[in-house]
Design a protein around this motif. Structure first.
Motif, PDB file in Angstrom:
ATOM      1  N   UNK A  65       0.831  -1.211   0.000  1.00  0.00           N
ATOM      2  CA  UNK A  65       0.000   0.000   0.000  1.00  0.00           C
ATOM      3  C   UNK A  65       0.869   1.266   0.000  1.00  0.00           C
ATOM      4  N   UNK A  66       2.026   1.207   0.637  1.00  0.00           N
ATOM      5  CA  UNK A  66       2.925   2.365   0.628  1.00  0.00           C
ATOM      6  C   UNK A  66       3.404   2.701  -0.778  1.00  0.00           C
ATOM      7  N   UNK A  67       3.406   1.728  -1.674  1.00  0.00           N
ATOM      8  CA  UNK A  67       3.854   1.959  -3.047  1.00  0.00           C
ATOM      9  C   UNK A  67       2.697   2.215  -4.007  1.00  0.00           C
ATOM     10  N   UNK A  68       1.460   2.109  -3.515  1.00  0.00           N
ATOM     11  CA  UNK A  68       0.307   2.234  -4.396  1.00  0.00           C
ATOM     12  C   UNK A  68      -0.614   3.410  -4.089  1.00  0.00           C
ATOM     13  N   UNK A  69      -0.711   3.840  -2.831  1.00  0.00           N
ATOM     14  CA  UNK A  69      -1.701   4.863  -2.491  1.00  0.00           C
ATOM     15  C   UNK A  69      -1.106   6.271  -2.524  1.00  0.00           C
ATOM     16  N   UNK A  70      -1.970   7.253  -2.339  1.00  0.00           N
ATOM     17  CA  UNK A  70      -1.552   8.652  -2.403  1.00  0.00           C
ATOM     18  C   UNK A  70      -1.382   9.301  -1.042  1.00  0.00           C
ATOM     19  N   UNK A  71      -1.560   8.553   0.037  1.00  0.00           N
ATOM     20  CA  UNK A  71      -1.462   9.144   1.371  1.00  0.00           C
ATOM     21  C   UNK A  71      -0.240   8.668   2.151  1.00  0.00           C
ATOM     22  N   UNK A  72       0.567   7.830   1.581  1.00  0.00           N
ATOM     23  CA  UNK A  72       1.761   7.335   2.261  1.00  0.00           C
ATOM     24  C   UNK A  72       2.754   8.479   2.487  1.00  0.00           C
ATOM     25  N   UNK A  73       3.393   8.512   3.653  1.00  0.00           N
ATOM     26  CA  UNK A  73       4.406   9.539   3.911  1.00  0.00           C
ATOM     27  C   UNK A  73       5.599   9.461   2.954  1.00  0.00           C
ATOM     28  N   UNK A  74       5.787   8.333   2.297  1.00  0.00           N
ATOM     29  CA  UNK A  74       6.914   8.207   1.368  1.00  0.00           C
ATOM     30  C   UNK A  74       6.493   8.369  -0.089  1.00  0.00           C
ATOM     31  N   UNK A  75       5.263   8.803  -0.350  1.00  0.00           N
ATOM     32  CA  UNK A  75       4.748   8.833  -1.719  1.00  0.00           C
ATOM     33  C   UNK A  75       5.642   9.614  -2.687  1.00  0.00           C
ATOM     34  N   UNK A  76       6.243  10.698  -2.243  1.00  0.00           N
ATOM     35  CA  UNK A  76       7.099  11.485  -3.126  1.00  0.00           C
ATOM     36  C   UNK A  76       8.505  10.895  -3.252  1.00  0.00           C
ATOM     37  N   UNK A  77       8.826   9.902  -2.453  1.00  0.00           N
ATOM     38  CA  UNK A  77      10.180   9.352  -2.419  1.00  0.00           C
ATOM     39  C   UNK A  77      10.205   7.841  -2.613  1.00  0.00           C
ATOM     40  N   UNK A  78       9.214   7.289  -3.236  1.00  0.00           N
ATOM     41  CA  UNK A  78       9.141   5.835  -3.416  1.00  0.00           C
ATOM     42  C   UNK A  78      10.326   5.288  -4.199  1.00  0.00           C
ATOM     43  N   UNK A  79      10.797   6.034  -5.180  1.00  0.00           N
ATOM     44  CA  UNK A  79      11.928   5.559  -5.981  1.00  0.00           C
ATOM     45  C   UNK A  79      13.213   5.476  -5.183  1.00  0.00           C
ATOM     46  N   UNK A  80      13.268   6.159  -4.049  1.00  0.00           N
ATOM     47  CA  UNK A  80      14.460   6.156  -3.200  1.00  0.00           C
ATOM     48  C   UNK A  80      14.609   4.847  -2.423  1.00  0.00           C
ATOM     49  N   UNK A  81      13.508   4.138  -2.211  1.00  0.00           N
ATOM     50  CA  UNK A  81      13.542   2.895  -1.429  1.00  0.00           C
ATOM     51  C   UNK A  81      14.266   1.807  -2.224  1.00  0.00           C
ATOM     52  N   UNK A  82      15.315   1.241  -1.621  1.00  0.00           N
ATOM     53  CA  UNK A  82      16.110   0.205  -2.288  1.00  0.00           C
ATOM     54  C   UNK A  82      16.102  -1.117  -1.526  1.00  0.00           C
ATOM     55  N   UNK A  83      15.811  -1.053  -0.218  1.00  0.00           N
ATOM     56  CA  UNK A  83      15.828  -2.252   0.626  1.00  0.00           C
ATOM     57  C   UNK A  83      14.615  -2.201   1.547  1.00  0.00           C
ATOM     58  N   UNK A  84      13.949  -3.338   1.672  1.00  0.00           N
ATOM     59  CA  UNK A  84      12.848  -3.467   2.623  1.00  0.00           C
ATOM     60  C   UNK A  84      13.200  -4.597   3.574  1.00  0.00           C
ATOM     61  N   UNK A  85      13.228  -4.280   4.876  1.00  0.00           N
ATOM     62  CA  UNK A  85      13.459  -5.301   5.895  1.00  0.00           C
ATOM     63  C   UNK A  85      12.177  -5.494   6.687  1.00  0.00           C
ATOM     64  N   UNK A  86      11.887  -6.751   7.014  1.00  0.00           N
ATOM     65  CA  UNK A  86      10.660  -7.101   7.722  1.00  0.00           C
ATOM     66  C   UNK A  86      11.004  -7.960   8.930  1.00  0.00           C
TER      67      UNK A  86
END
Length: 118
Positions: A65-86
């Motif tokens: 959802x962080x990569x699909x919706x318009x309300x995520x705090x990272x919406x303007x910087x999605x391309x900056x994300x290179x690693x996701x840890x869970x």
């Protein structure tokens, strides 16, 4: 004093440079993240700088959802994300504590709530 140890990530996925398979912002391995497990997630850039920390009762849908919706705090910087840890964390109170602790101890760049370091 309370001593909190950040859990070791259970799953780490990285952005692919030229993904051949179907992808979301370069990530092709969302299937590795459990759909029905709860936990915390951390987004990092290519320099391993912490960008965002979140928690979820159902990890995969929340992360996507962080990569699909318009309300995520990272919406303007999605391309900056290179690693996701869970990290799988089933207890809701533990998730809340870890999220707040990691945001503030690691100074997550795009978290706007639960921030005490500014």
């Amino acid at each position: 004093m309370i001593n909190i140890t950040i859990p070791t990530p259970d799953i780490t996925i990285t952005k692919q440079v030229n993904p051949e398979l179907s992808h979301i912002y370069g990530f092709t391995d969302f299937h590795l993240i459990p759909r029905d497990k709860a936990g915390i997630f951390m987004f990092y850039n290519a320099q391993e700088e912490l960008l965002f920390v979140g928690k979820a009762r159902k990890l995969r849908p929340r992360i996507k959802k962080h990569f699909e919706d318009n309300v995520s705090p990272i919406k303007a910087n999605r391309n900056e994300v290179a690693i996701i840890e869970v990290c799988i964390v089933e207890d809701a109170v533990d998730r809340e504590i870890y999220e707040t602790y990691i945001i503030n101890s690691q100074k997550a760049k795009y978290n706007v709530e639960k921030v005490f370091f500014k």
